[in-house]
Design an enzyme around this catalytic site. Sequence first.
Site, PDB file in Angstrom:
ATOM      1  N   ARG A 108       0.846  -1.188   0.000  1.00 36.57           N
ATOM      2  CA  ARG A 108       0.000   0.000   0.000  1.00 36.57           C
ATOM      3  C   ARG A 108       0.884   1.241   0.000  1.00 36.57           C
ATOM      4  O   ARG A 108       1.961   1.248   0.592  1.00 36.57           O
ATOM      5  CB  ARG A 108      -0.901   0.015   1.238  1.00 36.57           C
ATOM      6  N   TYR A 154      -1.418  -3.665  -7.016  1.00 34.07           N
ATOM      7  CA  TYR A 154      -1.112  -4.374  -5.771  1.00 34.07           C
ATOM      8  C   TYR A 154      -2.327  -4.447  -4.835  1.00 34.07           C
ATOM      9  O   TYR A 154      -3.074  -3.466  -4.684  1.00 34.07           O
ATOM     10  CB  TYR A 154       0.064  -3.699  -5.024  1.00 34.07           C
ATOM     11  N   LYS A 171      -9.418  -2.818   1.625  1.00 32.95           N
ATOM     12  CA  LYS A 171      -9.198  -1.605   2.414  1.00 32.95           C
ATOM     13  C   LYS A 171     -10.017  -0.422   1.888  1.00 32.95           C
ATOM     14  O   LYS A 171     -10.509   0.388   2.657  1.00 32.95           O
ATOM     15  CB  LYS A 171      -7.707  -1.268   2.462  1.00 32.95           C
ATOM     16  N   HIS A 218     -10.487  -2.545  11.406  1.00 35.19           N
ATOM     17  CA  HIS A 218      -9.374  -3.393  10.954  1.00 35.19           C
ATOM     18  C   HIS A 218      -9.129  -4.471  12.020  1.00 35.19           C
ATOM     19  O   HIS A 218      -8.149  -4.421  12.757  1.00 35.19           O
ATOM     20  CB  HIS A 218      -8.143  -2.491  10.775  1.00 35.19           C
ATOM     21  N   SER A 231      -1.232  -3.431  10.406  1.00 37.65           N
ATOM     22  CA  SER A 231      -0.839  -4.315   9.305  1.00 37.65           C
ATOM     23  C   SER A 231       0.429  -5.084   9.672  1.00 37.65           C
ATOM     24  O   SER A 231       1.388  -4.503  10.188  1.00 37.65           O
ATOM     25  CB  SER A 231      -0.601  -3.489   8.044  1.00 37.65           C
ATOM     26  N   CYS A 233       0.921  -7.240  12.008  1.00 43.97           N
ATOM     27  CA  CYS A 233       1.181  -7.344  13.452  1.00 43.97           C
ATOM     28  C   CYS A 233       0.433  -8.501  14.102  1.00 43.97           C
ATOM     29  O   CYS A 233       0.214  -8.494  15.316  1.00 43.97           O
ATOM     30  CB  CYS A 233       0.852  -6.033  14.140  1.00 43.97           C
ATOM     31  N   ASP A 249      -9.046  -9.988   9.134  1.00 44.59           N
ATOM     32  CA  ASP A 249      -8.534  -8.643   8.828  1.00 44.59           C
ATOM     33  C   ASP A 249      -9.549  -7.526   9.054  1.00 44.59           C
ATOM     34  O   ASP A 249      -9.169  -6.446   9.478  1.00 44.59           O
ATOM     35  CB  ASP A 249      -8.051  -8.591   7.370  1.00 44.59           C
ATOM     36  N   ARG A 301       2.567 -12.033  -0.271  1.00 48.14           N
ATOM     37  CA  ARG A 301       1.256 -12.432   0.260  1.00 48.14           C
ATOM     38  C   ARG A 301       0.727 -13.692  -0.393  1.00 48.14           C
ATOM     39  O   ARG A 301       1.031 -13.993  -1.554  1.00 48.14           O
ATOM     40  CB  ARG A 301       0.248 -11.306   0.002  1.00 48.14           C
TER      41      ARG A 301
HETATM   42  P1  GTP Z   1      -2.057  -7.786   7.618  1.00 49.09           P
HETATM   43  O1  GTP Z   1      -2.546  -8.851   6.722  1.00 49.09           O
HETATM   44  O2  GTP Z   1      -1.008  -6.917   6.986  1.00 49.09           O
HETATM   45  O3  GTP Z   1      -3.151  -6.950   8.188  1.00 49.09           O
HETATM   46  O4  GTP Z   1      -1.225  -8.502   8.808  1.00 49.09           O
HETATM   47  P2  GTP Z   1      -1.700  -9.320  10.107  1.00 49.09           P
HETATM   48  O5  GTP Z   1      -2.021  -8.363  11.196  1.00 49.09           O
HETATM   49  O6  GTP Z   1      -2.726 -10.315   9.751  1.00 49.09           O
HETATM   50  O7  GTP Z   1      -0.336 -10.035  10.543  1.00 49.09           O
HETATM   51  P3  GTP Z   1       0.075 -11.586  10.439  1.00 49.09           P
HETATM   52  O8  GTP Z   1      -0.738 -12.472  11.329  1.00 49.09           O
HETATM   53  O9  GTP Z   1       0.135 -11.960   9.013  1.00 49.09           O
HETATM   54  O10 GTP Z   1       1.540 -11.524  11.036  1.00 49.09           O
HETATM   55  C1  GTP Z   1       2.538 -10.695  10.503  1.00 49.09           C
HETATM   56  C2  GTP Z   1       3.902 -11.172  10.924  1.00 49.09           C
HETATM   57  O11 GTP Z   1       3.989 -11.216  12.354  1.00 49.09           O
HETATM   58  C3  GTP Z   1       4.196 -12.587  10.438  1.00 49.09           C
HETATM   59  O12 GTP Z   1       5.521 -12.641  10.002  1.00 49.09           O
HETATM   60  C4  GTP Z   1       4.004 -13.445  11.669  1.00 49.09           C
HETATM   61  O13 GTP Z   1       4.790 -14.597  11.649  1.00 49.09           O
HETATM   62  C5  GTP Z   1       4.384 -12.502  12.813  1.00 49.09           C
HETATM   63  N1  GTP Z   1       3.626 -12.814  14.055  1.00 49.09           N
HETATM   64  C6  GTP Z   1       2.291 -13.045  14.168  1.00 49.09           C
HETATM   65  N2  GTP Z   1       1.933 -13.356  15.440  1.00 49.09           N
HETATM   66  C7  GTP Z   1       3.076 -13.302  16.168  1.00 49.09           C
HETATM   67  C8  GTP Z   1       3.380 -13.535  17.562  1.00 49.09           C
HETATM   68  O14 GTP Z   1       2.514 -13.850  18.388  1.00 49.09           O
HETATM   69  N3  GTP Z   1       4.675 -13.365  17.935  1.00 49.09           N
HETATM   70  C9  GTP Z   1       5.664 -13.023  17.041  1.00 49.09           C
HETATM   71  N4  GTP Z   1       6.902 -12.877  17.491  1.00 49.09           N
HETATM   72  N5  GTP Z   1       5.416 -12.817  15.722  1.00 49.09           N
HETATM   73  C10 GTP Z   1       4.148 -12.948  15.284  1.00 49.09           C
HETATM   74  C1  SPV Z   2      -2.796  -4.521   5.399  1.00 44.98           C
HETATM   75  O1  SPV Z   2      -1.840  -3.859   4.950  1.00 44.98           O
HETATM   76  O2  SPV Z   2      -3.356  -4.256   6.502  1.00 44.98           O
HETATM   77  C2  SPV Z   2      -3.284  -5.690   4.646  1.00 44.98           C
HETATM   78  C3  SPV Z   2      -2.755  -5.914   3.309  1.00 44.98           C
HETATM   79  O3  SPV Z   2      -4.140  -6.406   5.135  1.00 44.98           O
HETATM   80  S1  SPV Z   2      -3.488  -4.891   2.119  1.00 44.98           S
HETATM   81  O4  SPV Z   2      -4.654  -5.571   1.589  1.00 44.98           O
HETATM   82  O5  SPV Z   2      -2.534  -4.659   1.079  1.00 44.98           O
HETATM   83  O6  SPV Z   2      -3.934  -3.660   2.739  1.00 44.98           O
HETATM   84 MN    MN Z   3      -4.696  -5.823   7.262  1.00 41.75          MN
END
Ligand code: GTP
Ligand code: SPV
Ligand code: MN
Length: 625
Positions: free
Chosen positions: A101, A230, A239, A259, A281, A283, A310, A403
Amino acid sequence: MVSFSCCGARTKKEFGMQESASTLASSEVAANGQRHSAVHEWVESIRLLVNPENVVWITGDEKESSRINAELVEDGTFLPLNEEEYPNCFWSRSNPNDVARVEGRTFICSEQEDQCGPTNNWMEPGAMREKLNGLLKNSMSGKTMYVVPYLMGPEGSPYSKVGFEITDSLYVIANMRIMARIGDVALQHLKEGDTDFVRGVHAVADLDPEERYIAHFPDTCEIISVNTNYGGNALQGKKCFALRIASAQAKKEGWLAEHMLILGVTNPSGKKHYVCAAFPSACGKTNFAMLIPPKGYVDAGWKIETVGDDIAWLNFGDDGRLYAINPENGFFGVAPGTSEQTNPNAIKTLQSNSIFTNTALDLDRMTPWWEGLTEEPPQHVRDWLGNEWSPEVGSKAAHPNSRFTAPAAQCPSISEEFKSPAGVPIDAIIFGGRRATTLPLVFEAKSWQHGTFVGITMASEATAAAVGQVGALKHDPMAMRPFIGYHAGDYFQHWLDIGERGGSKLPKIFHVNWFRKAADGSFLWPGFGENIRVLEWILKRVDGLASGTETPLGIQPKPSEMNTTDLDISDADLEELFSFSRDEWEKEVDSQKEFLATIGAKLPKAIAEEHEMLRSRVRAWGVVE
Ligand code: GTP
Ligand code: SPV
Ligand code: MN
């Protein structure tokens, strides 16, 4: 057969598509053309502007999907993966200038500048239209213009909403097909004469980053993205609609577009709770939503089910409680770090009918690969740029924001309630950022108003999900800073108004931090499946089964209230996870103050007061390390 082709002869390549267009043409044009005259008028106006060779309406059926994938393979956008290990899966690389983004190119074009606020870029709608019309004019000449009807939310839900994305990108359609319910299902949801639908236009154009726009017109429910292909910029249901446009609608209509992941958790006595969590994002939302508890918990009878990973739309039900639906139909998940150890449910979900964008490729097996998938990289790797790669190269093989796009229905932990038109009643809302210091593992807010303040003052270290400096600490209210489709001050007030309306039936609010680090840079908390220990305490609080202890931040677990059985962590680390440093918090409060000042006159008084109260509590507490 009559097709809804508007002009020009069909190219051979598009013939396959035309067949599906004809099928829909007969149903849509004959049966719905009048029913949906507002849609057709708008589609025609866009056709005149972008001047395509022909127009194809997407139906969403399986055959159409196969034809689209075949065409993407033929033009080199998709590389088919190993049919045995990854059936119906494809590997794709975006333009290297278009990998995340771009908040700097994202605009909220509200009628008045003060409806947009300090967290967004504003351009006067007329000026933006003129700019975009210039970019869109003839942008599809010689190409096909596809019309993608899509439904955000479960079929038959009063909370679901319809959008249309006009696009010249088959890649976008292939992804939208996974991420949203597309085609006839959306047209059926739209009632006769209904003009309440989101009008979206997307043109790949020439991917010029200088002329890239992701523009939103909340007053007229329009989205236009140009010069990008993207995810979050181009898959408009996500989003652009489900957060930016929907948050503005939610403000007017008295609900929340957030979110947030949505999960269901069953405890050993069989009681089921539903929880939403807003983490910025990259996290941890997807991971938390699909959490598999450690063995001791599973044996005891704990179970997690995934409703969404999400986005959550929260509406008041007839009983006065907040109910959440997941407007999406798939996961657009961060690949790096996803593995059989960290998120086995995601791994099972993405093993068929999925698209991998900007991951690396294991050339021997023809399977996707990314950092963290396996301990050792495969022998022969192609990186996300298409180059031969080995660890000696020094760069990452997969882009940090690479992704997977995978159907939610394939997730082993998907909840029955994923399709529920009524949604699920929410017991707790959790905020959380990525914080190496300062923030403890968990605390509970004292009230909805205090919880709103906690959400507003959340901060997190930036990730690769948006273009910018990774690691920089940024304020990210409710994990929504890039997604609030109107003035942030009005959005904060809206949260307080929801609080007034919901009263004692509202969920309790918590804050978590999985990412606190030790002096050596390692994470103090094991995270992932172990996060259920924190969830257990949260639910004890919801059920009135833990008294907790008051700290300046809110209510934290008493040491005896955290289940640490079989937890591999030293007492010292556990103590550090909950430690409170007055020095750190003095700085935190100052930084909150700076952020709150940016909101200006629209900052609700109650939030400024919460901030002052926190400052006094921090000062009064003394150094307790
Ligand atoms: P978006 O799709 O961008 O909104 O991301 P998200 O909030 O769904 O994050 P996601 O669960 O994909 O995790 C993002 C990164 O954080 C990945 O590399 C995970 O492996 C890492 N991660 C997730 N949960 C944990 C946790 O509890 N501890 C640690 N250390 N890393 C984590
Ligand atoms: C985020 O960035 O919070 C995502 C990926 O979930 S995107 O759809 O690119 O916004
Ligand atoms: Mn997201």
